[in-house]
Motif scaffolding. Structure first.
Motif, mmCIF file in Angstrom:
data_model
loop_
_atom_site.group_PDB
_atom_site.id
_atom_site.type_symbol
_atom_site.label_atom_id
_atom_site.label_comp_id
_atom_site.label_asym_id
_atom_site.label_seq_id
_atom_site.Cartn_x
_atom_site.Cartn_y
_atom_site.Cartn_z
ATOM 1 N N ALA A 251 0.830 -1.203 0.000
ATOM 2 C CA ALA A 251 0.000 0.000 0.000
ATOM 3 C C ALA A 251 0.864 1.253 0.000
ATOM 4 O O ALA A 251 0.572 2.237 -0.689
ATOM 5 N N LYS A 252 1.941 1.204 0.745
ATOM 6 C CA LYS A 252 2.849 2.346 0.840
ATOM 7 C C LYS A 252 3.469 2.654 -0.518
ATOM 8 O O LYS A 252 3.477 3.809 -0.972
ATOM 9 N N LEU A 253 3.982 1.632 -1.171
ATOM 10 C CA LEU A 253 4.629 1.841 -2.462
ATOM 11 C C LEU A 253 3.635 2.315 -3.511
ATOM 12 O O LEU A 253 3.941 3.188 -4.329
ATOM 13 N N ARG A 254 2.452 1.739 -3.501
ATOM 14 C CA ARG A 254 1.430 2.186 -4.446
ATOM 15 C C ARG A 254 1.087 3.658 -4.216
ATOM 16 O O ARG A 254 0.920 4.423 -5.168
ATOM 17 N N ALA A 255 0.968 4.039 -2.942
ATOM 18 C CA ALA A 255 0.601 5.418 -2.642
ATOM 19 C C ALA A 255 1.688 6.382 -3.063
ATOM 20 O O ALA A 255 1.399 7.482 -3.555
ATOM 21 N N TYR A 256 2.946 6.008 -2.886
ATOM 22 C CA TYR A 256 4.042 6.900 -3.239
ATOM 23 C C TYR A 256 4.257 6.993 -4.745
ATOM 24 O O TYR A 256 4.727 8.011 -5.240
ATOM 25 N N THR A 257 3.927 5.935 -5.463
ATOM 26 C CA THR A 257 4.253 5.919 -6.896
ATOM 27 C C THR A 257 3.052 6.183 -7.787
ATOM 28 O O THR A 257 3.197 6.175 -9.011
ATOM 29 N N SER A 258 1.882 6.413 -7.203
ATOM 30 C CA SER A 258 0.672 6.602 -7.995
ATOM 31 C C SER A 258 0.047 7.967 -7.733
ATOM 32 O O SER A 258 0.287 8.592 -6.691
ATOM 33 N N HIS A 259 -0.750 8.414 -8.665
ATOM 34 C CA HIS A 259 -1.494 9.651 -8.481
ATOM 35 C C HIS A 259 -2.509 9.461 -7.359
ATOM 36 O O HIS A 259 -3.086 8.366 -7.205
ATOM 37 N N PRO A 260 -2.759 10.508 -6.557
ATOM 38 C CA PRO A 260 -3.734 10.376 -5.461
ATOM 39 C C PRO A 260 -5.091 9.843 -5.898
ATOM 40 O O PRO A 260 -5.742 9.102 -5.159
ATOM 41 N N LYS A 261 -5.533 10.176 -7.100
ATOM 42 C CA LYS A 261 -6.818 9.664 -7.575
ATOM 43 C C LYS A 261 -6.761 8.154 -7.783
ATOM 44 O O LYS A 261 -7.742 7.441 -7.515
ATOM 45 N N ALA A 262 -5.630 7.670 -8.262
ATOM 46 C CA ALA A 262 -5.470 6.226 -8.441
ATOM 47 C C ALA A 262 -5.456 5.528 -7.084
ATOM 48 O O ALA A 262 -6.002 4.425 -6.938
ATOM 49 N N LYS A 272 -11.732 0.051 5.328
ATOM 50 C CA LYS A 272 -11.272 0.498 6.635
ATOM 51 C C LYS A 272 -10.019 -0.231 7.120
ATOM 52 O O LYS A 272 -9.578 -0.035 8.249
ATOM 53 N N SER A 273 -9.446 -1.070 6.263
ATOM 54 C CA SER A 273 -8.252 -1.813 6.669
ATOM 55 C C SER A 273 -7.091 -0.861 6.921
ATOM 56 O O SER A 273 -7.053 0.259 6.389
ATOM 57 N N LEU A 274 -6.129 -1.315 7.710
ATOM 58 C CA LEU A 274 -4.980 -0.466 8.027
ATOM 59 C C LEU A 274 -4.145 -0.150 6.784
ATOM 60 O O LEU A 274 -3.715 0.994 6.606
ATOM 61 N N PRO A 275 -3.892 -1.128 5.893
ATOM 62 C CA PRO A 275 -3.160 -0.779 4.663
ATOM 63 C C PRO A 275 -3.856 0.320 3.863
ATOM 64 O O PRO A 275 -3.198 1.217 3.316
ATOM 65 N N ALA A 276 -5.192 0.262 3.792
ATOM 66 C CA ALA A 276 -5.926 1.286 3.046
ATOM 67 C C ALA A 276 -5.795 2.644 3.718
ATOM 68 O O ALA A 276 -5.593 3.671 3.051
ATOM 69 N N GLN A 277 -5.901 2.676 5.041
ATOM 70 C CA GLN A 277 -5.721 3.938 5.760
ATOM 71 C C GLN A 277 -4.307 4.492 5.533
ATOM 72 O O GLN A 277 -4.117 5.703 5.375
ATOM 73 N N TYR A 278 -3.348 3.602 5.528
ATOM 74 C CA TYR A 278 -1.948 3.983 5.323
ATOM 75 C C TYR A 278 -1.771 4.610 3.944
ATOM 76 O O TYR A 278 -1.171 5.690 3.799
ATOM 77 N N ALA A 279 -2.323 3.946 2.934
ATOM 78 C CA ALA A 279 -2.194 4.455 1.568
ATOM 79 C C ALA A 279 -2.854 5.820 1.432
ATOM 80 O O ALA A 279 -2.296 6.740 0.811
#
Length: 450
Positions: A251-262, A272-279
């Protein structure tokens, strides 16, 4: 053709120039710790634990990894982002460990064995391999965030080392042996290799780069599958702790390398999962800087001893223009993991950025400690140079700048600063000798005649 492999991420890219192309290495304490934990039992089973190859992350979304020598294993962030389970990544590490243990790296080993990381990358680039790159933050560098600017090509799209099919099969068998010895299932590795086999059904234009560099005929996959299914561990479930950590890093890598809309599409508010909140918190930090602090504080309230949540808060404050406020969360992260050099770099960065002369001695001390543990941090050297300069230590600042440029592969620039530092250093002193080593450094060359 095979580009032997395995990929590395403080989440922060350390941009680097190397000869003919530009690449970006991703530094992230959380991801690197996870990869080390994946690799340790495999390295022991392979008999390479004594040298423990360093795992280095490359900012490239292609599913690829490679080993240029017995000391370093490069893994694209794409491996972690595409793999759904830890076993898929562990299988890649096991396969590439088979190449190291089998001494399949004769073509570059001699040249690369004593070279610095960026020298090795420079040789790879000079031989026709170029990786994706990215830069962000002050001076083109952030110590926590994945990059977004691409270089001239992709390591994942080119092949450097020509191995025989027999060596590939040997690495396959070795990987199965290591997984068996460590009590792990080979299902993840099979899933990765099956994807590679299926890619052969498509034209080269659409083929997965990893599949192109690691040919995987259907018959070969079938043989591997039959052997893997004999293991008593084949149906063993994934380690739930590893799976949780894998999901967080993914989730972290996706969030850093993707556009916020993506990111919002991949991790909607309904999740509501923790990875989703993290991203979502990372995406908010990228778009709103310190405005994301409330989202990050929600994570911290749920897990107050998660050092990486405090690191993220410090990064949001730092990149949001409040380095003074960033000092406290970085201190907290370091108190939880006191030996993590990337947290030391973050703290030093914030201390320097706070622009308080009283902070500079501590910043210098913390950054030097970070460099002792991790000599490949260009950010640490650049911030140390600023700390020296603000304290009137011009020669030391020039030497730190030279070392940072060496890490980034800018050997010509490093030589210029080292020569300038020498003019104001006592001849024969340790610092003068370090500068002299840089001035006289000649990057090793890849032997293309073999």
């Amino acid at each position: 053709m095979l580009l032997a492999a395995a990929l590395l991420v403080p989440l922060a890219p350390a941009p680097a120039s190397a000869q003919r192309g530009k690449i970006s290495l991703v530094r992230d304490a959380e991801t690197e710790e996870l990869l080390r934990d994946y690799a340790k039992p495999i390295f022991r089973a392979a008999g390479i634990a004594s040298s423990e190859p360093q795992i280095i992350l490359v900012n490239d979304k292609a599913f690829n990894a490679f080993v240029p020598d017995s000391r370093r294993m490069f893994i694209n962030v794409g491996v972690l982002m595409e793999a759904e389970t830890p076993g898929e990544v562990i299988g890649v590490i096991a396969h590439e460990s088979g190449h190291i243990a089998g001494r399949h790296l004769v073509r570059v080993r001699a040249a690369a064995s004593n070279a610095a990381v960026m020298s090795v990358i420079g040789m790879l680039l000079g031989a026709g391999a170029v990786a994706a790159g990215a830069a962000a933050g002050s001076g083109g560098v952030t110590q926590g965030g994945v990059a977004a600017t691409l270089g001239a090509g992709s390591i994942g799209q080119r092949s450097l080392l020509a191995y025989q099919r027999g060596e590939e099969s040997a690495a396959d068998r070795a990987a199965l042996k290591y997984l068996e010895a460590t009590g792990q299932s080979a299902r993840g590795m099979l899933k990765t290799f099956e994807r590679m086999a299926e890619q052969q059904l498509f034209s080269s234009r659409y083929a997965d780069p990893y599949a192109q560099s690691h040919p995987m005929a259907r018959e070969r996959f079938s043989a591997l599958e039959n052997e893997a299914q004999k293991s008593k561990f084949f149906n063993k479930a994934e380690d739930p702790v590893f799976q949780y950590r894998h999901d967080m890093v993914r989730a972290k890598l996706r969030a850093y390398t993707s556009h916020p809309k993506a990111v919002a599409r991949a991790y909607p508010r309904s999740d509501k999962s923790l990875p989703a909140q993290y991203a979502r918190a990372i995406a908010a930090m990228k778009s709103r800087g310190k405005g994301a602090v409330p989202d990050i504080d929600k994570l911290i309230r749920q897990h107050p001893n998660n050092a990486y949540f405090h690191e993220l808060k410090g990064q949001a404050l730092l990149e949001g223009g409040n380095p003074k406020a960033a000092i406290a969360p970085f201190r907290r992260a370091l108190s939880i993991k006191p030996n993590e050099p990337q947290f030391m770099v973050w703290l030093g960065y914030a201390l320097v950025g706070a622009n308080n002369p009283a902070n500079l001695p501590e910043a210098e001390r913390v950054l030097k400690q970070a460099i002792q543990r991790d000599p490949n941090s260009g950010v640490a050297y650049s911030q140390l140079a600023i700390a020296h300069s603000r304290q009137g230590e011009r020669a030391e600042a020039d030497l730190a700048t030279a070392k940072g440029l060496m890490v980034r592969g800018d050997f010509a620039g490093a030589k210029r600063y080292a020569a300038r530092a020498q003019q104001n250093l006592k001849r024969g002193s340790p610092s003068w000798l370090q500068a002299d080593d840089i001035v006289s450094y000649q990057p090793p060359q890849l032997d293309r005649g073999r």
